[in-house]
Enzyme design. Structure first.
Site, mmCIF file in Angstrom:
data_model
loop_
_atom_site.group_PDB
_atom_site.id
_atom_site.type_symbol
_atom_site.label_atom_id
_atom_site.label_comp_id
_atom_site.label_asym_id
_atom_site.label_seq_id
_atom_site.Cartn_x
_atom_site.Cartn_y
_atom_site.Cartn_z
ATOM 1 N N ASP A 169 1.010 -1.428 0.001
ATOM 2 C CA ASP A 169 -0.024 -0.026 0.214
ATOM 3 C C ASP A 169 1.036 1.177 -0.185
ATOM 4 O O ASP A 169 2.076 1.141 0.350
ATOM 5 C CB ASP A 169 -0.926 -0.126 1.270
ATOM 6 C CG ASP A 169 -2.150 0.752 1.029
ATOM 7 O OD1 ASP A 169 -2.532 1.518 -0.033
ATOM 8 O OD2 ASP A 169 -3.204 0.573 1.583
ATOM 9 N N ASP A 170 0.507 2.193 -0.327
ATOM 10 C CA ASP A 170 1.086 3.621 -0.450
ATOM 11 C C ASP A 170 1.382 3.994 1.023
ATOM 12 O O ASP A 170 2.523 4.649 1.318
ATOM 13 C CB ASP A 170 0.357 4.696 -1.182
ATOM 14 C CG ASP A 170 -1.254 4.916 -0.763
ATOM 15 O OD1 ASP A 170 -1.596 4.168 -0.079
ATOM 16 O OD2 ASP A 170 -1.600 6.092 -1.352
ATOM 17 N N ASP A 198 -2.145 4.645 7.934
ATOM 18 C CA ASP A 198 -2.391 5.935 8.568
ATOM 19 C C ASP A 198 -3.129 5.751 9.839
ATOM 20 O O ASP A 198 -2.105 5.538 10.997
ATOM 21 C CB ASP A 198 -3.383 6.744 7.689
ATOM 22 C CG ASP A 198 -3.568 8.283 8.238
ATOM 23 O OD1 ASP A 198 -3.613 8.406 9.701
ATOM 24 O OD2 ASP A 198 -3.721 9.301 7.543
HETATM 25 O O1 LIG Z 1 -4.432 3.597 7.799
HETATM 26 P P1 LIG Z 1 -5.914 4.092 7.340
HETATM 27 O O2 LIG Z 1 -6.186 5.212 8.083
HETATM 28 O O3 LIG Z 1 -6.938 2.857 6.899
HETATM 29 O O4 LIG Z 1 -5.579 4.769 5.720
HETATM 30 C C1 LIG Z 1 -4.839 4.074 4.885
HETATM 31 C C2 LIG Z 1 -5.526 3.747 3.629
HETATM 32 O O5 LIG Z 1 -5.962 5.088 3.215
HETATM 33 C C3 LIG Z 1 -5.684 5.386 1.688
HETATM 34 O O6 LIG Z 1 -6.877 4.737 0.794
HETATM 35 P P2 LIG Z 1 -8.069 5.638 0.617
HETATM 36 O O7 LIG Z 1 -9.199 5.297 1.828
HETATM 37 O O8 LIG Z 1 -7.666 7.026 0.506
HETATM 38 O O9 LIG Z 1 -8.640 5.054 -0.463
HETATM 39 P P3 LIG Z 1 -7.987 4.997 -2.146
HETATM 40 O O10 LIG Z 1 -6.641 4.295 -1.967
HETATM 41 O O11 LIG Z 1 -8.813 4.150 -2.857
HETATM 42 O O12 LIG Z 1 -7.992 6.395 -2.412
HETATM 43 C C4 LIG Z 1 -4.250 4.382 1.482
HETATM 44 O O13 LIG Z 1 -4.029 4.121 0.302
HETATM 45 C C5 LIG Z 1 -4.430 3.379 2.432
HETATM 46 O O14 LIG Z 1 -4.990 2.186 1.952
#
Ligand SMILES: O=P(O)(O)OC[C@H]1O[C@H](OP(=O)(O)OP(=O)(O)O)[C@H](O)[C@@H]1O
Length: 163
Positions: A96-97, A100
């Site tokens: 994953d990128d 958070d």
């Molecule tokens: O640790 P967390 O609080 O769960 O956040 C991390 C997640 O948030 C982002 O995805 P996002 O929900 O923005 O969806 P997307 O990648 O489809 O834009 C990111 O790519 C992770 O998967």
């Protein structure tokens, strides 16, 4: 993480394509030392670009996805799995990128408990859930990824101070 949760972020960390590429390559070096890997499972959508870069560097051609949707508004923070994957993740990289709050990580780790979870960026709340990451960013920082932004004009500092 959703846009609706942005108000907990007090600063923004904009990342260019070049920096993203450099950071993903640096992560690839670390992962290379731990391989070989059977394949990559990218967590959509944020994991797709890092997964492509890592797959190129490590010559991995088997790429799967776990497709996730996070919803804002009334159901803020609710995560839905649109497509799971098969197996327990043995020998696979889960990419994953960003981690958070760790909410997404907790869910996907349960789905593929044996996978090695790698992210480019990690915030303190989610960091314990990641096996390998490149850069730590403070919890109150909003990471602005290049696919979510564009280059635009900014006022000179002097003018900004006068407004
Ligand atoms: O640790 P967390 O609080 O769960 O956040 C991390 C997640 O948030 C982002 O995805 P996002 O929900 O923005 O969806 P997307 O990648 O489809 O834009 C990111 O790519 C992770 O998967």
């Amino acid at each position: 993480m959703t846009d609706a949760t942005k108000n907990v972020y007090h600063r923004t960390y904009p990342i260019s394509w070049e920096q993203l590429h450099r950071d993903a390559r640096a992560l690839s070096w670390r992962l290379h030392e731990m391989g070989p890997w059977q394949g990559i499972i990218a967590i959509t959508r944020g994991g797709l670009v890092p997964a492509a870069i890592i797959a190129r560097e490590l010559e991995i051609r088997l790429v799967d996805t776990i497709c996730i949707a996070s919803y804002a508004g009334r159901d803020q923070g609710e995560i839905q799995v649109l497509k799971p994957t098969s197996g327990d993740g043995t020998g696979w990289l889960l990419v994953d990128d960003l981690v958070d709050t760790g909410k997404t990580a907790r869910l996907v780790r349960k789905m593929v408990p044996k996978a090695h979870f790698a992210t480019i960026y990690a915030k303190p709340a989610g960091r314990p859930l990641v096996d390998t990451f490149m850069t730590e960013v403070s919890q109150d920082t909003w990471i602005l990824f290049p696919w979510d932004s564009e280059i635009q004009f900014v006022q000179p500092i002097v003018e900004r101070n006068n407004t």
